[in-house]
Scaffold this active site. Structure first.
Site, short mmCIF file in Angstrom:
data_model
loop_
_atom_site.label_atom_id
_atom_site.label_comp_id
_atom_site.label_asym_id
_atom_site.label_seq_id
_atom_site.Cartn_x
_atom_site.Cartn_y
_atom_site.Cartn_z
N ARG A 244 -58.60 107.79 -74.03
CA ARG A 244 -57.75 108.51 -74.97
C ARG A 244 -58.11 109.99 -74.91
O ARG A 244 -59.27 110.35 -74.69
CB ARG A 244 -57.98 108.01 -76.42
CG ARG A 244 -57.32 106.67 -76.72
CD ARG A 244 -55.79 106.76 -76.75
NE ARG A 244 -55.17 105.48 -77.04
CZ ARG A 244 -54.79 104.57 -76.14
NH1 ARG A 244 -54.96 104.82 -74.85
NH2 ARG A 244 -54.21 103.45 -76.51
N GLU A 273 -49.94 114.22 -77.12
CA GLU A 273 -49.16 113.85 -75.94
C GLU A 273 -47.68 114.02 -76.27
O GLU A 273 -47.21 113.41 -77.23
CB GLU A 273 -49.44 112.39 -75.55
CG GLU A 273 -50.82 112.23 -74.96
CD GLU A 273 -51.19 110.78 -74.66
OE1 GLU A 273 -50.39 109.88 -74.97
OE2 GLU A 273 -52.28 110.55 -74.14
N HIS A 292 -49.62 109.57 -69.61
CA HIS A 292 -50.10 108.30 -70.18
C HIS A 292 -49.34 107.11 -69.56
O HIS A 292 -48.59 106.40 -70.24
CB HIS A 292 -49.95 108.30 -71.72
CG HIS A 292 -50.81 107.28 -72.38
ND1 HIS A 292 -51.33 107.45 -73.65
CD2 HIS A 292 -51.26 106.07 -71.96
CE1 HIS A 292 -52.04 106.38 -73.98
NE2 HIS A 292 -52.01 105.53 -72.96
O1 LIG Z 1 -53.26 99.85 -73.38
C1 LIG Z 1 -53.49 100.99 -73.76
O2 LIG Z 1 -53.86 101.23 -74.92
C2 LIG Z 1 -53.34 102.12 -72.85
O3 LIG Z 1 -53.33 103.24 -73.27
C3 LIG Z 1 -53.22 101.89 -71.38
O4 LIG Z 1 -53.04 103.07 -70.68
#
Ligand SMILES: O=C(O)C(=O)CO
Length: 328
Positions: A244, A273, A292
């Site tokens: 993250r 984001e 992401h």
């Molecule tokens: O599964 C998740 O939380 C993700 O962010 C995968 O990139």
């Protein structure tokens, strides 16, 4: 069972960037009576009684107190994705509602994006592509060199399910693998991939050519990589983040990249984001940022939906829940 008799499931709007795709809608419809947010808002009185589950696409902060208060029969929030930092687990649990996630479905695709970012940054693929496709290119003048991933040292911070998949892939590149876990040493996995455990994250940071963050965002991991940690890394090292955005102090990262404290960064996640268009990270040439897309594959999206459905049905049927997430 007719559609109306199936348990009510509230989903985000269909389609769009974060919306649920048509094939997933069809899959959900086999088990649930789907109610979109629009339908819910238009007829709150009737819909609120029907809804027993909410399907959340990863990273959408959709479940707030107001929504929870208006769903008296809600039993489960099925998160499609592994990270649940966008959900207030304590508050949700106070409403007697369970939260589930999809750790199995995301593992391969997220590990792949980690490898893709590492390779792309090492071999400067984005810059190379820009030269190759630029209308101004008359001949290929590449006045820079990349670095090799093969036989380099990879430091994985967070050897969970995804971290382990990264290690398995890194092995095929003859990489030396170091890892650090805050809580639990993983001796079995360690032996299986020939990884070395670093009790102190500092040791991993000092020794690695590539440092990959594969950690959940919690109050303890928030900004775990800041000025001090970046300063410990080799000037030739690359930082990769597939966890993250807020795991990294972005101001410190900007400074480190501007001053070549580290070689480069490759991020699939940032905060926020997307980043504001005038963010200093976007002005650097020693960075790769992807939007992401860790789980943005046809296969992962399908598997995440299947895993989320299994979780939600288990809750509704009073069966053992494959992947429940608990507040800390
Ligand atoms: O599964 C998740 O939380 C993700 O962010 C995968 O990139």
């Amino acid at each position: 069972m007719s559609e109306q008799e199936l348990p009510g499931l509230l989903i985000l709007d269909i389609g769009g960037t974060y919306g649920v795709q048509e094939n997933i809608v069809a899959l959900l419809k086999k088990h649930f009576c789907l109610i979109t947010m629009k339908e819910f808002l238009e007829n709150k009185k009737e819909m609120s009684k029907k809804i027993q589950s909410v399907f959340v696409s990863e990273c959408r902060p959709t479940v707030d107190q107001e929504l929870l208060e208006s769903l008296p029969n809600l039993k489960v929030i099925g998160n499609s994705g592994v990270g649940v930092d966008h959900l207030n687990l304590k508050m949700i649990s106070n409403f007697g509602v369970k939260v589930t996630n999809t750790p199995h479905a995301v593992a391969d695709s997220t590990a792949d994006i980690g490898m893709a970012l590492m390779l792309a940054s090492a071999r400067r693929l984005v810059e190379g592509s820009q030269i190759a496709i630029s209308p101004h290119t008359k001949y290929f003048a590449v006045d820079w060199l990349g670095v090799e991933v093969s036989r380099a040292t990879l430091g994985i911070i967070g050897m969970g399910r995804i971290g382990y998949k990264v290690a398995q892939r890194a092995r095929a590149f003859d990489m030396k693998i170091l890892y650090h876990n805050r809580k639990q040493r993983r001796k079995e996995e360690e032996q299986a991939v020939g990884a070395h455990y670093c009790e102190k994250m500092e040791d991993l940071l000092q020794q690695s050519d590539f440092v990959m963050l594969v950690v959940n965002l919690t109050p303890e991991t928030h900004k775990m990589i800041g000025k001090k940690e970046l300063g410990l890394m080799k000037p030739t090292a690359t930082l990769i983040n597939i966890g993250r955005g807020a795991l990294i102090d972005q101001d410190a990262l900007v400074e480190a990249l501007q001053n070549n404290v580290i070689r480069a960064a490759a991020l699939d996640v940032t905060y926020p984001e997307p980043l504001p268009r005038d963010h200093p990270l976007l002005k650097l040439n020693n960075i790769i940022i992807t939007p992401h897309i860790g789980t943005a594959t046809v296969q992962a999206v399908q598997m995440m939906a299947e895993e989320a459905i299994a979780n939600m049905l288990a809750v509704l049927n009073g069966q053992p829940i494959p992947s429940e997430v608990f507040p800390k």
